[in-house]
Design a protein around this motif. Structure first.
Motif, PDB file in Angstrom:
ATOM      1  N   UNK A  47       2.983   9.387  -2.995  1.00  0.00           N
ATOM      2  CA  UNK A  47       2.649  10.788  -2.737  1.00  0.00           C
ATOM      3  C   UNK A  47       1.795  10.974  -1.493  1.00  0.00           C
ATOM      4  N   UNK A  48       1.549   9.905  -0.762  1.00  0.00           N
ATOM      5  CA  UNK A  48       0.751   9.955   0.463  1.00  0.00           C
ATOM      6  C   UNK A  48       1.643   9.641   1.651  1.00  0.00           C
ATOM      7  N   UNK A  49       1.478  10.419   2.723  1.00  0.00           N
ATOM      8  CA  UNK A  49       2.177  10.147   3.985  1.00  0.00           C
ATOM      9  C   UNK A  49       1.301   9.183   4.777  1.00  0.00           C
ATOM     10  N   UNK A  50       1.873   8.091   5.231  1.00  0.00           N
ATOM     11  CA  UNK A  50       1.138   7.050   5.935  1.00  0.00           C
ATOM     12  C   UNK A  50       1.534   7.031   7.400  1.00  0.00           C
ATOM     13  N   UNK A  51       0.551   7.017   8.267  1.00  0.00           N
ATOM     14  CA  UNK A  51       0.771   6.915   9.720  1.00  0.00           C
ATOM     15  C   UNK A  51       0.456   5.492  10.120  1.00  0.00           C
ATOM     16  N   UNK A  52       1.368   4.872  10.855  1.00  0.00           N
ATOM     17  CA  UNK A  52       1.171   3.493  11.294  1.00  0.00           C
ATOM     18  C   UNK A  52       1.396   3.379  12.795  1.00  0.00           C
ATOM     19  N   UNK A  53       0.367   3.703  13.595  1.00  0.00           N
ATOM     20  CA  UNK A  53       0.491   3.443  15.027  1.00  0.00           C
ATOM     21  C   UNK A  53       0.365   1.934  15.251  1.00  0.00           C
ATOM     22  N   UNK A  96       0.832  -1.211   0.000  1.00  0.00           N
ATOM     23  CA  UNK A  96       0.000   0.000   0.000  1.00  0.00           C
ATOM     24  C   UNK A  96       0.865   1.260   0.000  1.00  0.00           C
ATOM     25  N   UNK A  97       1.869   1.276   0.861  1.00  0.00           N
ATOM     26  CA  UNK A  97       2.723   2.472   0.996  1.00  0.00           C
ATOM     27  C   UNK A  97       3.532   2.715  -0.273  1.00  0.00           C
ATOM     28  N   UNK A 144      10.760   0.439   7.773  1.00  0.00           N
ATOM     29  CA  UNK A 144      11.442   1.666   8.202  1.00  0.00           C
ATOM     30  C   UNK A 144      12.097   2.429   7.045  1.00  0.00           C
ATOM     31  N   UNK A 145      12.651   1.749   6.039  1.00  0.00           N
ATOM     32  CA  UNK A 145      13.273   2.496   4.931  1.00  0.00           C
ATOM     33  C   UNK A 145      12.296   3.298   4.065  1.00  0.00           C
ATOM     34  N   UNK A 146      11.011   3.058   4.183  1.00  0.00           N
ATOM     35  CA  UNK A 146      10.047   3.744   3.321  1.00  0.00           C
ATOM     36  C   UNK A 146       9.910   5.206   3.755  1.00  0.00           C
ATOM     37  N   UNK A 147      10.233   6.151   2.872  1.00  0.00           N
ATOM     38  CA  UNK A 147      10.253   7.563   3.263  1.00  0.00           C
ATOM     39  C   UNK A 147       8.885   8.170   3.553  1.00  0.00           C
ATOM     40  N   UNK A 148       7.828   7.574   3.065  1.00  0.00           N
ATOM     41  CA  UNK A 148       6.483   8.140   3.273  1.00  0.00           C
ATOM     42  C   UNK A 148       5.678   7.374   4.319  1.00  0.00           C
ATOM     43  N   UNK A 149       6.366   6.573   5.153  1.00  0.00           N
ATOM     44  CA  UNK A 149       5.703   5.837   6.214  1.00  0.00           C
ATOM     45  C   UNK A 149       6.273   6.262   7.560  1.00  0.00           C
TER      46      UNK A 149
END
Length: 143
Positions: free
Chosen positions: A107-113, A101-102, A131-136
């Motif tokens: 172009x989307x910032x993803x929040x993963x609590x 998904x990420x 962790x390496x994904x810049x938008x997560x």
């Protein structure tokens, strides 16, 4: 399948949800005893039906389908949260789903609590893959 991504006015972003009883395998004893979602289940008995749809959607959704869904939305889609109810990372299979998904939606910032940090092996796998994904943004969910 109909999209189960919903807009949450209180946090100003779209979000996914999963059923509390089945996805919150990493909950603490405090979390289990004080779960605010349990109150929602009492207030809204039909939430169980919605959770069945949420879980079915989560288990078959792909990153490209999420991208198509977000493209049709009118409200902002620059930030999306994985789960306002339930846990996104129940087990290792969810890591691949989140990754898909990420990376399909750069172009989307993803929040993963998540409380997956409570399982050391699962958390190590999560960090290595995600962790390496810049938008997560992986956030430790705490009591």
């Amino acid at each position: 399948m109909k999209s189960e991504i919903r807009y949450c006015d209180d946090i100003g972003m779209f979000a996914f949800d999963r059923p509390i009883p089945t996805s919150c395998v990493h909950a603490t004893e405090y979390c289990k005893s004080e779960c605010f979602n349990d109150k929602l289940y009492k207030l809204y008995p039909k939430m169980h039906d919605k959770d069945i749809r949420n879980e079915a959607y989560w288990n078959q959704i792909t990153g490209l389908e999420v991208k198509a869904t977000l493209k049709r939305k009118r409200k902002q889609t620059k930030r999306v949260r994985f789960m306002t109810r339930g846990e996104a990372i129940k087990d290792y299979t969810d890591i691949d789903r989140v990754y898909d998904i990420v990376t399909s939606n750069p172009d989307t910032e993803w929040w993963l609590p998540t409380r997956a940090w409570r399982d050391p092996l699962l958390f190590a796998l999560l960090l290595a893959a995600l962790k390496p994904l810049p938008n997560l943004h992986v956030l430790a969910s705490m009591d």
